[in-house]
Design a protein around this motif. Sequence first.
Motif, mmCIF file in Angstrom:
data_model
loop_
_atom_site.group_PDB
_atom_site.id
_atom_site.type_symbol
_atom_site.label_atom_id
_atom_site.label_comp_id
_atom_site.label_asym_id
_atom_site.label_seq_id
_atom_site.Cartn_x
_atom_site.Cartn_y
_atom_site.Cartn_z
ATOM 1 N N ARG A 6 0.652 -1.265 -0.269
ATOM 2 C CA ARG A 6 0.408 -0.080 0.298
ATOM 3 C C ARG A 6 0.636 1.577 -0.318
ATOM 4 O O ARG A 6 0.425 2.239 -0.480
ATOM 5 C CB ARG A 6 -1.109 -0.098 1.483
ATOM 6 C CG ARG A 6 -1.632 1.316 0.847
ATOM 7 C CD ARG A 6 -2.688 0.906 1.968
ATOM 8 N NE ARG A 6 -3.870 -0.034 1.487
ATOM 9 C CZ ARG A 6 -4.255 -0.770 2.734
ATOM 10 N NH1 ARG A 6 -4.651 -0.862 4.096
ATOM 11 N NH2 ARG A 6 -5.192 -2.057 2.460
ATOM 12 N N GLY A 7 1.749 1.106 0.840
ATOM 13 C CA GLY A 7 2.441 2.676 0.937
ATOM 14 C C GLY A 7 3.457 2.465 -0.743
ATOM 15 O O GLY A 7 3.920 4.044 -1.537
ATOM 16 N N THR A 10 0.545 4.156 -2.804
ATOM 17 C CA THR A 10 0.580 5.113 -2.644
ATOM 18 C C THR A 10 1.763 6.189 -2.707
ATOM 19 O O THR A 10 1.896 7.599 -4.096
ATOM 20 C CB THR A 10 0.538 5.198 -1.105
ATOM 21 O OG1 THR A 10 -0.542 4.662 -0.995
ATOM 22 C CG2 THR A 10 -0.172 7.182 -0.392
ATOM 23 N N ALA A 14 1.934 9.508 -5.635
ATOM 24 C CA ALA A 14 2.227 11.153 -5.038
ATOM 25 C C ALA A 14 3.299 11.123 -5.940
ATOM 26 O O ALA A 14 3.434 12.739 -6.184
ATOM 27 C CB ALA A 14 3.082 10.776 -3.415
ATOM 28 N N ASP A 159 -6.858 -1.559 -6.038
ATOM 29 C CA ASP A 159 -5.341 -1.139 -5.141
ATOM 30 C C ASP A 159 -6.830 -1.631 -3.958
ATOM 31 O O ASP A 159 -5.993 -2.969 -3.089
ATOM 32 C CB ASP A 159 -5.213 0.203 -4.841
ATOM 33 C CG ASP A 159 -4.076 0.001 -6.231
ATOM 34 O OD1 ASP A 159 -3.930 1.076 -6.839
ATOM 35 O OD2 ASP A 159 -3.908 -1.021 -6.834
ATOM 36 N N GLU A 160 -7.681 -1.688 -3.649
ATOM 37 C CA GLU A 160 -8.292 -1.667 -2.758
ATOM 38 C C GLU A 160 -8.856 -3.108 -2.227
ATOM 39 O O GLU A 160 -8.830 -3.730 -0.875
ATOM 40 C CB GLU A 160 -9.388 -0.616 -2.111
ATOM 41 C CG GLU A 160 -9.199 0.645 -2.317
ATOM 42 C CD GLU A 160 -8.652 0.812 -1.066
ATOM 43 O OE1 GLU A 160 -8.250 0.209 0.510
ATOM 44 O OE2 GLU A 160 -7.120 1.531 -1.268
#
Length: 164
Positions: A6-7, A10, A14, A159-160
Amino acid sequence: MRQIERGFVTANGAILVIGLMVMCVTVGWNVAGRYVTGNSLSWADEVSRYSMIWLTFLGSGLALREGAHAAITNAQDALPTSGQRAMRALILIIMFAFFGFMVWVGLDYMNRTAFQKSAALRVPMKWVYAAMPVGFALMIVHLALIAPKYWRAGQQQSDEAAIG
């Protein structure tokens, strides 16, 4: 592991947002300056062009993850379950091989252009061409993260659903 994934997703997103902001601000500032003062920034075109190149390659892994690339599934859907799994395994092998090959080609091309500099910014062109091996390496990572679910289920999930 899911938190690391997840990081990673993300951070990738970003970086894309920041790159898009840089590109938009540069182009907007240049257009406004051209109309207000009659002058434009000599380097704005290069910054926006190179930002777009990097955004394309950095975003391709996230697009792969979301199933946003073009796919034709008619042949796969016509097969029985075992045949579908075999075809998905073959697709994964081909994709890993192609992405790895493109990393190698990108590194070679990057090294061949190391002596060239961009016209306005005077940046070594190898940093522009580095987008290709970096982007394909990210695609390998994204593919490795979604490959087990793709192979088992036959569909790429958001992704979720994939992480959560």
